[in-house]
Scaffold this active site. Structure first.
Site, PDB file in Angstrom:
ATOM      1  N   SER A  42       0.878  -1.181   0.000  1.00 17.13           N
ATOM      2  CA  SER A  42       0.000   0.000   0.000  1.00 17.13           C
ATOM      3  C   SER A  42       0.911   1.226   0.000  1.00 17.13           C
ATOM      4  CB  SER A  42      -0.904  -0.011   1.228  1.00 17.13           C
ATOM      5  OG  SER A  42      -0.152   0.033   2.412  1.00 17.13           O
ATOM      6  N   HIS A 158      -3.434  -6.048   2.393  1.00 20.35           N
ATOM      7  CA  HIS A 158      -2.511  -7.021   2.986  1.00 20.35           C
ATOM      8  C   HIS A 158      -3.110  -8.406   3.203  1.00 20.35           C
ATOM      9  CE1 HIS A 158       0.469  -3.820   4.697  1.00 20.35           C
ATOM     10  NE2 HIS A 158       0.332  -3.765   3.394  1.00 20.35           N
ATOM     11  N   GLU A 167      -4.554  -2.579   9.196  1.00 21.03           N
ATOM     12  CA  GLU A 167      -3.839  -3.188  10.331  1.00 21.03           C
ATOM     13  C   GLU A 167      -4.521  -2.894  11.655  1.00 21.03           C
ATOM     14  OE1 GLU A 167       0.160  -1.606   9.945  1.00 21.03           O
ATOM     15  OE2 GLU A 167       0.049  -1.994   7.798  1.00 21.03           O
ATOM     16  N   GLU A 208       1.901  -9.667   6.774  1.00 23.11           N
ATOM     17  CA  GLU A 208       2.740  -9.333   7.931  1.00 23.11           C
ATOM     18  C   GLU A 208       2.539 -10.303   9.089  1.00 23.11           C
ATOM     19  OE1 GLU A 208       1.731  -5.200   8.472  1.00 23.11           O
ATOM     20  OE2 GLU A 208       2.905  -4.586   6.725  1.00 23.11           O
ATOM     21  N   ASP A 245      -3.985   1.017  11.648  1.00 25.01           N
ATOM     22  CA  ASP A 245      -3.552   1.700  10.425  1.00 25.01           C
ATOM     23  C   ASP A 245      -4.663   1.471   9.408  1.00 25.01           C
ATOM     24  OD1 ASP A 245      -2.465   2.716   8.143  1.00 25.01           O
ATOM     25  OD2 ASP A 245      -0.794   1.297   8.003  1.00 25.01           O
ATOM     26  N   GLU A 288      -3.325   5.491  12.386  1.00 28.26           N
ATOM     27  CA  GLU A 288      -2.411   5.833  11.281  1.00 28.26           C
ATOM     28  C   GLU A 288      -3.199   5.919   9.981  1.00 28.26           C
ATOM     29  OE1 GLU A 288       0.799   2.999  10.960  1.00 28.26           O
ATOM     30  OE2 GLU A 288       1.029   3.411   8.823  1.00 28.26           O
ATOM     31  N   ASP A 315       1.503   8.302   7.547  1.00 29.06           N
ATOM     32  CA  ASP A 315       2.407   7.390   6.828  1.00 29.06           C
ATOM     33  C   ASP A 315       2.441   7.820   5.367  1.00 29.06           C
ATOM     34  OD1 ASP A 315       3.704   5.261   5.598  1.00 29.06           O
ATOM     35  OD2 ASP A 315       2.113   3.815   5.956  1.00 29.06           O
ATOM     36  N   LYS A 340       9.780   5.176   7.639  1.00 29.92           N
ATOM     37  CA  LYS A 340      10.195   4.037   6.823  1.00 29.92           C
ATOM     38  C   LYS A 340      11.390   4.467   5.970  1.00 29.92           C
ATOM     39  CE  LYS A 340       5.537   2.058   6.143  1.00 29.92           C
ATOM     40  NZ  LYS A 340       4.320   2.191   5.299  1.00 29.92           N
ATOM     41  N   HIS A 368       8.396  -1.262   9.660  1.00 26.20           N
ATOM     42  CA  HIS A 368       8.750  -2.207   8.597  1.00 26.20           C
ATOM     43  C   HIS A 368       7.923  -1.890   7.345  1.00 26.20           C
ATOM     44  CE1 HIS A 368       5.093  -5.013   9.519  1.00 26.20           C
ATOM     45  NE2 HIS A 368       4.787  -3.766   9.610  1.00 26.20           N
ATOM     46  N   LYS A 391       6.600  -0.516  14.748  1.00 29.28           N
ATOM     47  CA  LYS A 391       5.556  -1.326  14.120  1.00 29.28           C
ATOM     48  C   LYS A 391       6.277  -2.326  13.233  1.00 29.28           C
ATOM     49  CE  LYS A 391       2.889  -0.040  10.431  1.00 29.28           C
ATOM     50  NZ  LYS A 391       1.745   0.478   9.652  1.00 29.28           N
TER      51      LYS A 391
END
Ligand code: PGA
Ligand code: ZN
Length: 424
Positions: A42, A158, A167, A208, A245, A288, A315, A340, A368, A391
């Site tokens: 994403s 994801h 998430e 993840e 998130d 997030e 993010d 990131k 990550h 995270k």
């Protein structure tokens, strides 16, 4: 200052079976640093460019031999035999690239070199990588062990046929140490799996390492997490809180936020009201990408309405880029930034984003990517920069667990010298 003797990149595979770049950097004293570059799914629109070959005959166009070649030829020719420290190396990479978004060399090439150099120098100086990162700060901060955002359920891009939000994480805010926090998070991860099994849902995992069940609504996901926290013996909101998130850029369509699970479409203002309701109802401490990457007004509204109560993390909005972060600070778009390395493409620019955030009173969460490798540099980064939150996925799958395991080693080494302090 240190002289680079050789630079060598190769194409390896990431946790999704997609090619990525690994770089070996050898210094004149023989010290070797090796780093591998992660990759998002994403991905934010404003991230630095991840250079891919586009040859449909190989890896469906996803090969990275061009980026590898850029390290082995262009970057190597320019840097080998010269002396650098981290700042001057990263400045040289930026100059050699010559674009504002690493489009020429690829951020996967520049980050591979930047991070491999960091590892090589820390090796050469016989200092732990977290201390190397710590010494890059212009303003000193205490080393600290991070509160983990342990992922238990995933959706969006994801995990297929799962929640709209990407998430759902638990934060052991009441734990006394990092290792205890990890134990609590891991127990909750397993409890959530029991809750799902009992209700007849599958426990297959997403990118993840967390579960991606086909639950009927996003609210049901929250109920399952709370049941998981309680059945593991912890108190929601006291011992363990929830972080989300949304990755809202992914469900933003022509001006509307479309939650297909609930068959509902929201305006920006209505989505903020939705989150306000959730923040009242659930022990939510961090949100997030609640809004899409271009909805600056929505972000401002979200922060105005909820920013005193919970952490509002950008993010895709900030992409670890000081120019976008500057605007976010001026407009009060958030109160936190996700960090990131590969969104910006060098170690120094990543440190700059963290320091700008801290100067503005923003928190910073080191993260990550959904495509990861066995490289665990972010564990050292979060301790060294003392940002206090990480995270890095579920407590399963080696691509996620290798970061947690590195944090356990660091905790053992630092003992009393690094505090575990919950920001909430
Ligand atoms: P990505 O997801 O690595 O797929 O971009 C992680 C995140 O959105 O935080
Ligand atoms: Zn995100």
């Amino acid at each position: 200052m240190t002289t680079i003797q050789t630079l060598h990149a190769r194409q390896i595979l990431d946790s999704r079976g997609t090619p990525t770049v690994e770089v070996d950097c050898v210094l004149s004293d023989g010290s070797l640093g090796r780093a591998a570059v992660p990759s998002g799914a994403s991905t934010g629109k404003y991230e630095a460019v991840e250079l891919r070959d586009g040859d449909p005959k190989k890896f469906f166009g996803k090969g990275v031999t061009k980026a590898v070649g850029n390290v082995n030829v262009v970057i190597a020719e320019a840097l080998i035999g010269k002396e650098f420290d981290q700042r001057s190396l990263d400045a040289a990479l930026i100059k050699l690239d010559g674009t504002t978004n690493k489009a020429q060399l690829g951020a996967n090439a520049t980050l591979g070199v930047s991070l491999a150099f960091a590892r090589a120098v820390s090796e050469s100086q016989s200092q732990p990588l977290y201390m190397y990162f710590h010494n890059l700060l212009s303003k000193k901060r205490a080393l600290s062990m991070p509160v983990p955002m342990v992922l238990v359920l995933e959706g969006g891009k994801h995990a297929d046929d799962s929640a709209d939000f990407q998430e759902f994480m638990v934060m052991p805010i009441g734990a006394p140490t990092f290792s205890e926090a990890l134990r609590w998070g891991d127990e909750i991860y397993h409890s959530v799996s029991q809750v799902l099994k009992k209700e007849g849902f599958n426990i297959n995992v997403g990118f993840e390492g967390a579960f991606g069940p086909n639950l009927e609504s996003n609210a049901k996901v929250m109920d399952v997490i709370i049941a998981g926290i309680e059945s593991a013996g912890y108190r929601p909101g006291k011992d363990v809180s929830i972080a989300i998130d949304s990755a809202a850029s992914e469900f933003f369509d022509q001006g509307s936020y479309v939650l297909s699970r609930e068959k509902k479409s929201y305006t920006s203002t209505e989505l903020v009201e939705f989150y306000e309701h959730w923040a009242d109802k659930y022990p939510l401490v961090s949100l997030e990408d609640g809004m899409s990457e271009d909805d600056w007004d929505g972000w401002m509204n979200l922060t105005e309405r909820l920013g005193k109560k919970i952490q509002i993390v950008g993010d895709d909005l900030f992409v670890t880029n000081v120019e976008r972060l500057k605007r976010g600070i001026a407009e009060k778009s958030a109160n936190s930034i996700l960090i990131k390395l590969n969104q910006i493409g060098t170690v120094s620019e990543t440190v700059d984003a963290v320091e700008m955030a801290h100067d503005a009173g923003f928190s910073a969460v080191v993260s990550h990517r959904s495509g990861e490798t066995e490289d665990s540099s972010i564990a050292d980064l979060v301790v060294g920069l003392g940002t206090g939150q990480i995270k890095t996925g579920a407590t399963s799958r080696t691509d996620r667990v290798c970061k947690y395991n590195q944090l356990l080693r660091i905790e053992e080494e630092l003992g009393e010298r690094a505090a575990y302090v919950s920001p909430f």
